[in-house]
Motif scaffolding. Sequence first.
Motif, PDB file in Angstrom:
ATOM      1  N   GLY A   1       0.805  -1.208   0.000  1.00  0.00           N
ATOM      2  CA  GLY A   1       0.000   0.000   0.000  1.00  0.00           C
ATOM      3  C   GLY A   1       0.838   1.258   0.000  1.00  0.00           C
ATOM      4  O   GLY A   1       2.064   1.239  -0.223  1.00  0.00           O
ATOM      5  N   LYS A   2       0.195   2.379   0.308  1.00  0.00           N
ATOM      6  CA  LYS A   2       0.898   3.654   0.261  1.00  0.00           C
ATOM      7  C   LYS A   2       1.969   3.788   1.335  1.00  0.00           C
ATOM      8  O   LYS A   2       2.867   4.615   1.223  1.00  0.00           O
ATOM      9  N   ALA A   3       1.858   2.977   2.383  1.00  0.00           N
ATOM     10  CA  ALA A   3       2.848   3.058   3.462  1.00  0.00           C
ATOM     11  C   ALA A   3       4.171   2.393   3.094  1.00  0.00           C
ATOM     12  O   ALA A   3       5.146   2.453   3.841  1.00  0.00           O
ATOM     13  N   ALA A   4       4.233   1.735   1.970  1.00  0.00           N
ATOM     14  CA  ALA A   4       5.453   1.037   1.573  1.00  0.00           C
ATOM     15  C   ALA A   4       6.595   2.027   1.361  1.00  0.00           C
ATOM     16  O   ALA A   4       6.381   3.157   0.903  1.00  0.00           O
ATOM     17  N   LYS A   5       7.811   1.592   1.714  1.00  0.00           N
ATOM     18  CA  LYS A   5       9.013   2.421   1.563  1.00  0.00           C
ATOM     19  C   LYS A   5      10.047   1.651   0.754  1.00  0.00           C
ATOM     20  O   LYS A   5      10.018   0.420   0.685  1.00  0.00           O
ATOM     21  N   GLU A   6      10.944   2.403   0.182  1.00  0.00           N
ATOM     22  CA  GLU A   6      11.999   1.759  -0.583  1.00  0.00           C
ATOM     23  C   GLU A   6      12.902   0.961   0.353  1.00  0.00           C
ATOM     24  O   GLU A   6      13.046   1.279   1.541  1.00  0.00           O
ATOM     25  N   THR A   7      13.512  -0.077  -0.179  1.00  0.00           N
ATOM     26  CA  THR A   7      14.373  -0.954   0.614  1.00  0.00           C
ATOM     27  C   THR A   7      15.730  -1.096  -0.070  1.00  0.00           C
ATOM     28  O   THR A   7      15.902  -0.763  -1.251  1.00  0.00           O
ATOM     29  N   PHE A   8      16.699  -1.578   0.726  1.00  0.00           N
ATOM     30  CA  PHE A   8      18.031  -1.870   0.200  1.00  0.00           C
ATOM     31  C   PHE A   8      18.169  -3.384   0.123  1.00  0.00           C
ATOM     32  O   PHE A   8      18.074  -4.076   1.145  1.00  0.00           O
ATOM     33  N   GLN A   9      18.406  -3.899  -1.061  1.00  0.00           N
ATOM     34  CA  GLN A   9      18.441  -5.337  -1.276  1.00  0.00           C
ATOM     35  C   GLN A   9      19.699  -5.728  -2.057  1.00  0.00           C
ATOM     36  O   GLN A   9      20.357  -4.888  -2.665  1.00  0.00           O
ATOM     37  N   ILE A  10      19.958  -7.030  -2.041  1.00  0.00           N
ATOM     38  CA  ILE A  10      21.093  -7.570  -2.778  1.00  0.00           C
ATOM     39  C   ILE A  10      20.711  -7.682  -4.252  1.00  0.00           C
ATOM     40  O   ILE A  10      19.724  -8.328  -4.602  1.00  0.00           O
ATOM     41  N   MET A  11      21.532  -7.051  -5.076  1.00  0.00           N
ATOM     42  CA  MET A  11      21.300  -7.095  -6.507  1.00  0.00           C
ATOM     43  C   MET A  11      22.102  -8.201  -7.180  1.00  0.00           C
ATOM     44  O   MET A  11      21.713  -8.723  -8.231  1.00  0.00           O
ATOM     45  N   ARG A  12      23.241  -8.563  -6.550  1.00  0.00           N
ATOM     46  CA  ARG A  12      24.114  -9.551  -7.178  1.00  0.00           C
ATOM     47  C   ARG A  12      25.021 -10.166  -6.126  1.00  0.00           C
ATOM     48  O   ARG A  12      25.452  -9.490  -5.188  1.00  0.00           O
TER      49      ARG A  12
END
Length: 832
Positions: free
Chosen positions: A435-446
């Motif tokens: 929903g609108k409360a979602a925030k960006e996250t830091f994740q493993i890309m590789r």
Amino acid sequence: MDGSTNSLDDVSAGSSAELPDRMSLMDVRLQAQEDEITLLKSSLADALRKLHVLDQQIPLIKQHLIAVNPGAARSLNQACVDGFSRSSRLSTSSSQDGLHQPVSRVRRNSERLMKESSDRPKQKLGKKAASSTNLLTRSPSLESRAKELISNAGSQGSSRGRTTQGQSIKMFIRGRPITMYIPSNILNYEDLKMDLPPEKLDLDWVYGYRGRDCRANLYVLPSGEAVYFIACVVVLYHITNRTQRHYRKHTDCVRCLAIHPDKVRVATGQTAGVDKDGKPFQPFVYIWDSTTLATLHQIGLGTFERGVGSVAFSQADGGAFLCVIDDSNEHMLSVWDWAKQSRQVEVKSTNEAVLAVEFNPSDSNIIISCGKSHVYFWTLSAGTVTKKQGIFGKYKKPKFILCFVFSLTGDVLTGDSEGNILTWGKSAADTKTLGKAAKETFQIMRQTRAHEGSVFTLCVLQGGALLSGGGKDRRIIRWSADLAPERECEIPEQFGAVRTIGNVDGEELLVGTTRNAILRGTFSDGFVAIVQGHVDEMWGLATHPFQNIFLTCGNDRQVCLWNSEEHSMDWSTTLEESGLCADFCPNGAVVSVGLNTGRWVVMDLQTRQIVSDLTDGNEQLSVMRYSPDGSFLAVGSHDNFIYIYSVTESGRRYTRFGKCTGHSSFITHLDWSKDGKYIMSNSGDYEILYWDVAGGCKLLRNRYESKDREWASYTCVLGFHVMGVWLEGSDGTDINALCRSHDEKLVAVADDFCKVHLFQYPCPKPKAPSHRYEGHGSHVTNVCFTHSDSHLLSMGGKDTCVLQWRVRGGGGARDGRASASSTSTSSPEPST
């Protein structure tokens, strides 16, 4: 093997964690109780020994008094019988009062009778009595001997401070009296004046590097100097000129290091430490100029707890801010405007170990930290800070994130305990699911498989290439910007794993290792060590009798031979057991090393081979000492014995000559007389004993007879000539070692509070002044002058550091003996 690597990571990553205070307190109490038991045992043994000596002296006292007055002798005999009858009734008690009362009675009666004899000149005496009286009066030696015998009988005396008593003086350690006999050449002890020695010490060279448990602590400055630290000293080593400069303002071990974007200013943080009373110091960060060695600012005094674990300058704003993470339980993260010395924000980080912190080079409002099982992304905004944890998602969560760097594209690259390099990036907010409360996250890309075992360090080169250093595999790998492997090499096993990498130029590298070495080299030509050191607590130190070399040994089982003129390690070898003491044979061809199992070995300096291997007892050895002519070797052990060996075949053959038996505790120090016939020794219960080696290793029960003996060396910490080095209230373990200079003008002292002291010699009066020098971050275990007295070497225990000091001043020839091959300068430090 992976388990062992992870175990190594656990130890390395958790090095900042403190033992519980309660456990530390219990350890202190246990040690205090053990010390008290040792003291009680030694006091009982001392009392029994004095009773035995007194029993032997009474007939001599009677013999002298018979010559004066037979009636007085009978009175004295009756007093002795009464006294010793009572003493025998109290023999089951270990209290000194039971010993003191009959001894005092003997002394009082004896002195009274001698006074009566001298106060009756008008009475008529028989010819024999008169003749005996005149003999006693005319013979000062006989009279003084009688008085000394009486003085010995009542040697318990006062129980505080130091007291003089005729020809002897007492000092007290933990309430135990230690009698020192004043040499004949000192006519008036009270008139002796203790002054500061005219000589002083300048720090000349620092041997060692702290790579075993610290990270990101090796950088190359534009000046061509490598900057790193060990103990309390930050070293600036010029790679080409092979010179050192030293920043020495820290009061305890330096733990972390950061370079300002201008490549001139440096931030270094230290641990808290404790003073001599166990009170903790406050940790802080110094910011200083690497060109002038001038301190610019002190940050965080009274703010940080236990120590400073990580520091980092901001990059995007020209280095205006400093981020600090301390070693408290919550690992507090704080950001400082360091020029104003003001804290901008402070927040709890995590209860887990934190290993690294850095600002984003393109945005000073973003900070990243990593450590045990975490990567945190911090955002600063309007005086507040928010934290987001990196999401591992489908990838296995490693036990430790050990290091990270920013690529030229802005990605975050981490190295972990699984041997992988992880590439992190931002993921857009999942508004469909959350929903609108979602925030960006830091994740493993590789995920990129890099090393077998841990990835201990990452380093980005100017062109965008990446260097990674492995733990278990000891490899250095060069990667392209898109993480394709290009080149690799492996460092020699003897130096341990790769701890950190510094880029000298496009090709040449500096590599710090986990075995406290710094290597210099390239992928093509390989690497050689430019800095080496021990990796565990050190105790053994010996200087060569006529060359500028010295030897060290310690709990890491290494025996290292150093060149004090070239400031380099000549060779190193590994033994099967820990080395705790050493001494060179006077011929300079071999050296003896005492181990922690009662075994001792003799090594040839040229071949490094063991030419003799013997064992005495099954307890650790504490001192090895050759006689001045090299014909004997004395081996002091923790089994309370001193083993004497005859030495032949130029120091390569040893035959048991005898054993000195009489100490009631372990041997700590010993010295030979100049004629090579006698030994003076100290023990763990503060005894000073003398031995007639030439006469069959006999204990000299009358210590008065040794007061004028000259000693070839002076390393015993207890003795008349060094009594003034002890502080009032010392507990007997405050001084670990001392050494007299060869010209017999100075005495250097290694204490338990990280200090090196320089006193004048002799130093027989309390509260003697000294020059005091800091630099070590642990108890100083040993000190030793070089053969020419031009330099002093001091050895830290657990800081694994050897400091070489230049002796300056005094008007002697030593002023011009400083090494011409390299020079050093240090930030000024006052001595007291």
